[in-house]
Scaffold this motif. Structure first.
Motif, PDB file in Angstrom:
ATOM      1  N   GLU A   1      -5.323  -8.866  -0.029  1.00  0.00           N
ATOM      2  CA  GLU A   1      -3.888  -8.692   0.225  1.00  0.00           C
ATOM      3  C   GLU A   1      -3.402  -9.708   1.256  1.00  0.00           C
ATOM      4  OE1 GLU A   1       0.084  -7.078   0.477  1.00  0.00           O
ATOM      5  OE2 GLU A   1      -1.439  -7.358  -1.063  1.00  0.00           O
TER       6      GLU A   1
ATOM      7  N   VAL B   1       0.898  -4.806   2.080  1.00  0.00           N
ATOM      8  CA  VAL B   1       0.493  -3.464   1.659  1.00  0.00           C
ATOM      9  C   VAL B   1      -0.826  -3.177   2.376  1.00  0.00           C
ATOM     10  CG1 VAL B   1      -0.239  -2.003  -0.258  1.00  0.00           C
ATOM     11  CG2 VAL B   1       1.597  -3.683  -0.584  1.00  0.00           C
TER      12      VAL B   1
ATOM     13  N   GLU C   1      -2.421   2.879   2.506  1.00  0.00           N
ATOM     14  CA  GLU C   1      -1.238   3.246   1.693  1.00  0.00           C
ATOM     15  C   GLU C   1      -1.650   3.559   0.256  1.00  0.00           C
ATOM     16  OE1 GLU C   1       2.236   0.752   4.045  1.00  0.00           O
ATOM     17  OE2 GLU C   1       1.409  -0.077   2.193  1.00  0.00           O
TER      18      GLU C   1
END
Length: 356
Positions: free
Chosen positions: A16, A352, A356
């Motif tokens: 990410e 992100v 989560e």
């Protein structure tokens, strides 16, 4: 000094982190292949625990692009000066791209001639030097990686900024690999920027303020001078970096490199890279075996009082990488906000997180 992680710390996966950095870079004009390389190199620093040279550098890099003093789209040019020596003109593009091309050329020469060298001019900050060392290691090569940088250190006996906190790095394949990446200062300047960003203090022996007094305030330290490690020894190493990276290459030197946080003009950083074939005098397996023996002798040496473990150069960072590959890269809210603000500028998806 305050702890680097607290209850507000959040963790992002390496993939990410690379996605976000690549999106921001392409949104600011970097070609896709270059953006992928830069993202890989920056996140490699975060994974090794060198957060000062990781993705948190993105806001300052993007500001330089917006000010027109770094060309995000630039592609470096290479001139093969001799069969074993190349020069790269970075054309004021990202230092990661120029250094990668230069090390690739040095490796290619070393495969044929046993040693290859590349010099780089008109470049920019290339983050953590260890990624260039790793590029050579991935090709089973030893390496030397030098760069110069903007003024931060006084020459020994002086009181004003002249020399860069320019890292000296080298590596050799082994079990584990040997990777040295260190600044000639007591601490890397990026650690002071990190402390300022996180609202932390710094140790009093890292820097002097503008009046020449020891300070724990990172802002005052940035307005003063860094301190060289070992007095004249650290100062001499900083001069050496300028000789090989700046004087030899044709890049800026002698205090004229513009810093990565200074958007007033092109940086004109210089690099000096060498690749060496480790099996010149014996087989690669024998070389690796000798490196393993060296490792075992170093980490197995008699320990001083109070010491639990002796580490080989680069070993702590390798262990940190293994941990962060699993748990993610820690970020505090100020760092998250700065990165997401850059993402919003180019309509990229914000970070992100792993929870989560």
């Amino acid at each position: 000094m305050a702890p680097a992680e607290d209850s507000a710390t959040r963790h992002v996966s390496p993939s990410e982190a690379r996605r976000l950095v690549q999106d921001i870079l392409t949104g600011n004009g970097a070609p896709g292949e270059n953006a992928a390389l830069i993202a890989k190199c920056l996140v490699a620093a975060d994974l090794r625990g060198v957060d000062t040279h990781g993705m948190n550098r993105i806001p300052s890099y993007m500001e330089r692009i917006r000010r027109g003093v770094l060309d995000a789209a630039a592609q470096p040019a290479i001139d093969q000066v001799t069969p074993a020596v190349a020069q790269v003109d970075g054309r004021n593009g990202f230092g990661f791209v120029s250094a990668h091309l230069a090390m690739r050329a040095a490796i290619a020469s070393a495969r044929v001639y046993g040693i290859g060298m590349a010099s780089v001019k008109r470049s920019n900050h290339f983050g953590m030097s260890a990624w260039v060392v790793q590029q050579a290691l991935d090709a089973d090569m030893m390496s030397l990686v030098f760069t110069n940088s903007s003024p931060a250190l006084p020459p020994f006996g002086g009181r004003s900024k002249l020399l860069g906190v320019s890292p000296i790095a080298c590596g050799a394949p082994g079990e584990p690999d040997f990777i040295l990446d260190m600044a000639p200062s007591v601490a890397a300047r990026g650690k002071i920027y990190k402390a300022q960003r996180r609202g932390e203090t710094i140790p009093a022996d890292w820097a002097l303020d503008a009046e020449g007094r020891p300070t724990e305030d990172p802002a005052a330290a940035l307005g003063g001078v860094m301190l060289p490690m070992g007095g004249p020894k650290g100062s001499a190493l900083a001069v050496m970096m300028d000789v090989f990276s700046g004087v030899l290459s044709g890049a800026a030197f002698a205090g004229h490199v513009t810093g990565p946080y200074d958007p007033s003009g092109p940086a004109d950083v210089g690099h000096f890279l060498v690749a060496v074939k480790p099996d010149l005098f014996m087989g690669l397996d024998e070389f690796r075996g000798r490196m393993k023996y060296l490792y075992e002798r170093v980490v197995g040496a008699d320990k001083a009082a109070g010491v639990d473990r002796i580490y080989f150069p680069g070993e702590i960072e390798q262990r940190t990488q293994a941990e962060r590959e699993r748990t993610g890269i820690p970020l505090v809210q100020a760092e998250i906000d700065a990165l997401n603000a850059e993402a919003a500028r180019v309509s990229a998806k914000p970070l992100v997180f792993m929870d989560e």
